[in-house]
Structures are given as structure tokens and as C-alpha cells.
Design a protein around this motif. Structure first.
Motif, short mmCIF file in Angstrom:
data_model
loop_
_atom_site.label_atom_id
_atom_site.label_comp_id
_atom_site.label_asym_id
_atom_site.label_seq_id
_atom_site.Cartn_x
_atom_site.Cartn_y
_atom_site.Cartn_z
N ARG A 1 33.40 81.94 38.01
CA ARG A 1 33.83 81.45 39.32
C ARG A 1 34.36 82.58 40.17
NH1 ARG A 1 33.57 77.29 36.17
NH2 ARG A 1 34.19 75.17 36.64
N ASN B 1 41.38 84.07 31.18
CA ASN B 1 41.14 82.88 32.00
C ASN B 1 41.00 81.73 31.02
OD1 ASN B 1 40.34 80.91 33.80
ND2 ASN B 1 38.23 81.67 33.94
N PRO B 2 42.14 81.27 30.47
CA PRO B 2 42.07 80.24 29.43
C PRO B 2 41.80 78.87 30.03
CG PRO B 2 44.35 80.67 29.97
CD PRO B 2 43.52 81.61 30.82
N PRO B 3 41.52 77.88 29.18
CA PRO B 3 41.43 76.51 29.73
C PRO B 3 42.79 76.12 30.30
CG PRO B 3 41.18 76.53 27.31
CD PRO B 3 41.30 77.94 27.75
N TYR B 4 42.81 75.48 31.46
CA TYR B 4 44.11 75.12 32.04
C TYR B 4 44.10 73.80 32.80
CZ TYR B 4 42.07 77.74 36.02
OH TYR B 4 41.26 78.23 37.01
N HIS C 1 39.12 65.57 37.87
CA HIS C 1 38.27 66.71 38.20
C HIS C 1 37.24 66.98 37.08
CE1 HIS C 1 37.36 70.83 39.44
NE2 HIS C 1 37.77 71.27 38.28
N VAL D 1 31.56 70.64 36.30
CA VAL D 1 32.40 70.73 35.09
C VAL D 1 32.01 69.73 34.01
CG1 VAL D 1 34.44 71.79 36.14
CG2 VAL D 1 34.21 69.33 36.16
N ALA E 1 36.55 74.99 27.14
CA ALA E 1 36.85 76.09 28.05
C ALA E 1 37.62 75.60 29.27
CB ALA E 1 35.56 76.78 28.51
N LEU E 2 37.84 74.29 29.36
CA LEU E 2 38.44 73.72 30.57
C LEU E 2 39.78 73.04 30.33
CD1 LEU E 2 35.16 72.17 31.95
CD2 LEU E 2 36.54 73.82 33.20
N1 GLN Z 1 38.79 76.80 37.68
C1 GLN Z 1 38.14 75.94 36.75
C2 GLN Z 1 37.96 74.56 37.34
O1 GLN Z 1 38.85 74.06 37.95
C3 GLN Z 1 38.86 75.84 35.44
C4 GLN Z 1 38.68 77.06 34.66
C5 GLN Z 1 39.59 77.11 33.50
O2 GLN Z 1 40.09 76.10 32.99
N2 GLN Z 1 39.82 78.26 33.03
O3 GLN Z 1 36.93 73.97 37.20
#
Ligand code: GLN
Length: 283
Positions: free
Chosen positions: A98, A189-192, A199, A205, A212-213
Motif C-alpha cells: 500500500r 507493518n504488522p496486522p493491526y 472494513h 481486503v 496479515a490484517l
Molecule cells: N492498511 C491496511 C488496511 O487497512 C491494513 C494493513 C495492516 O494491517 N498491516 O487494509
């Protein structure tokens, strides 16, 4: 018989209606998909817009368009996405790079002096876009990248080979395989995303690796773990830089303070959103 321009127009109209894309974006996607289906350049499409299309070519395009209309991300259909000006191979085994993440790279580059043999670790490298970009932008840096998914690492390794980047790749669940190794700079850039965030069930996604998310009920499970564990893998004065969600900067800074990193701070992306936070560990 349909012409190239006619087919692109019909496709753009369907993309706009079915996926709710703006007209401009729909036209762009139609061109990207056609160029991929026919293995031609976007310039070819313009030069040949009045050409009549052989049925076979129209069918190849239709098949790709149908998958896109069913929601598959363009990057997975074409197998490629640009990051920091370079093309990266992407498959459904990795998160699609991204634009937001370029901020993480920029902040890391601001901290990694050119010409000095800095050691860098990229956590959860996925396609490898962060680690490979850092290695190419800072040839003196020794970059290590980990991911717990062997399938993701295979994609990252392919990208490193295609782009000529020298990166050490290790299969590792975060720091697990790193024993007592320490780095000057750790990025991730971990899952967050919070599990259950609406979303996750919309757009691209849905097709990306869930691992990864999503990260626990507040999306902070992995960030919490990384902030705690990174201290044992940074040299004195070393820097931790993490990407996070649009509303997580205060929570991430609080976690950094709670775990003894002095002077945490956040950086905003072009949209003015705090997207990356970090701190140095004490000397
Ligand atoms: N930015 C991503 C999204 O909102 C999430 C990426 C992540 O979790 N590292 O789809």
C-alpha cells in the motif's frame, strides 16, 4: 465486431456499476486488465483503439473482467503492484503493498545513514516491499526480513531476486528465530485491524491473507507484542518504527512509553493521518 475502445468502454461501465468505482478509476482498471489479458502496453491500447478484436482476445479479457467484477483485487489478477517506484510480484499469499506503507520506508530511510553498515530488521515482510526497498535505497545496510508464512517468504525472495536486492530472509514468527540478535533499526507493518472491523469484509481486503490484517479485538495484539519484544532485539539507541491504523497512534505511543522507550513520536501521511510511530531505546 467490437473494437478495443468499445470493449474497454463496456468494461469500464460494468466496473463502475458493479464495484461502485468512480468513472475515471473504472476506465483505468479496464485498461490495466486489458493490457494484462493481452500482454500489451497501455500505449498499445491507445494506438489500437479502433482495431476489431479477435474473439479469442475478447474472451481472455472477459474472463479476467469477470474475476474483477467478483471482487478479486487488480493486483492479484495482474500479479503485480508498484511500491516506491518499483514493481513487486504479489500473490494472494501476501498483503498487497500500500501507498501508506511508503511513509514507513521514508521514516526508516531518514534514520538509516547512507554509507554506514546499519543493520535493519523487517518484521512480517510479506511481499518484501519494505525490506527490499530499504536494501536497494541503502546498499550499505544489512537487511534481514522475517515472516512466519513460508509462502509469503517465497514471494519476497522472488522479488528480491527480480529487483537485485541483497536481503537475508528467515522463516520466523516475529522474533522467534532471531535468538539474541540485535539490530540498529527494526521496522514493521504488522496486522493491526480489529477483528470484526467491517472494513475486513469490504473490497480488496476480503481476498488478502487474514493473518496479515487482523490482530485481536482492538487490533493491537501484535503491536503490543512487538513493542515489548523489540527491546531485546535493538542495540542501545536503536530505533523501532511501526505502521499502525489511522486511529492507533496515541495507543501505540502509550505502549512505547509503558515499555520504557523514551520520546516516542508519530508521523503523518499525506492525508494528515498519523500512520507510523516509533521511538529509540535508551543508550
Ligand atoms: N492498511 C491496511 C488496511 O487497512 C491494513 C494493513 C495492516 O494491517 N498491516 O487494509
Amino acid at each position: 465486431m467490437t473494437t478495443v475502445a468499445g470493449l474497454l468502454e463496456q468494461a469500464a461501465a460494468r466496473l463502475a456499476t458493479d464495484l461502485g468505482l468512480a468513472k475515471r478509476e473504472a476506465r483505468l482498471e479496464a485498461r490495466v486488465l486489458a493490457a494484462h489479458a493481452w500482454a500489451v502496453t497501455p500505449a498499445w491500447l491507445i494506438a489500437h483503439d479502433t482495431d476489431a478484436l479477435p474473439t479469442e482476445q475478447a474472451a481472455a479479457f472477459d474472463a479476467l473482467l469477470a474475476r474483477r467484477l467478483a471482487g478479486e483485487p487488480v493486483a492479484y489478477l495482474t500479479g503485480s503492484r508498484e511500491f516506491f517506484g518499483r514493481p513487486f510480484v504479489v500473490t494472494p499469499d501476501v498483503l498487497i503493498p500500500r501507498h501508506d506503507t511508503e511513509l514507513l520506508v521514508e521514516r526508516a530511510l531518514a534514520q538509516i545513514p547512507p554509507g554506514r553498515p546499519t543493520t535493519v530488521l523487517d518484521l512480517g515482510t510479506g511481499s518484501g516491499c519494505v525490506a527490499i526497498t530499504l536494501a536497494l535505497e541503502r546498499p550499505q545496510a544489512r537487511v534481514t526480513a522475517v515472516d512466519r508464512s513460508p509462502a509469503a517468504l517465497a514471494v519476497a525472495q522472488r522479488n528480491a531476486a527480480l529487483l537485485g536486492a541483497d536481503v537475508e530472509f528467515l522463516t520466523s514468527d516475529w522474533f522467534e528465530a532471531l535468538a539474541f540478535r540485535r539490530f540498529d533499526c527494526i521496522v514493521g507493518n504488522p496486522p493491526y485491524v480489529a477483528a470484526g472491523d467491517p472494513h475486513l469484509s469490504r473490497g480488496d481486503v476480503r481476498f488478502e491473507p487474514a493473518a496479515a490484517l487482523a490482530s485481536g479485538p482492538d487490533g493491537l495484539d501484535d503491536l503490543r507484542h512487538l513493542i515489548e519484544a523489540a527491546r531485546d532485539h535493538l542495540v542501545p539507541g536503536g530505533l523501532l518504527l511501526l505502521e499502525h491504523g489511522y486511529d492507533q497512534a496515541p495507543a501505540v505511543r502509550a505502549l512505547l512509553s509503558a515499555h520504557g522507550y523514551p520520546r516516542s513520536r508519530s508521523w503523518t501521511d499525506l492525508a494528515g493521518i498519523e500512520r507510523v510511530s516509533g521511538a529509540e531505546v535508551s543508550e
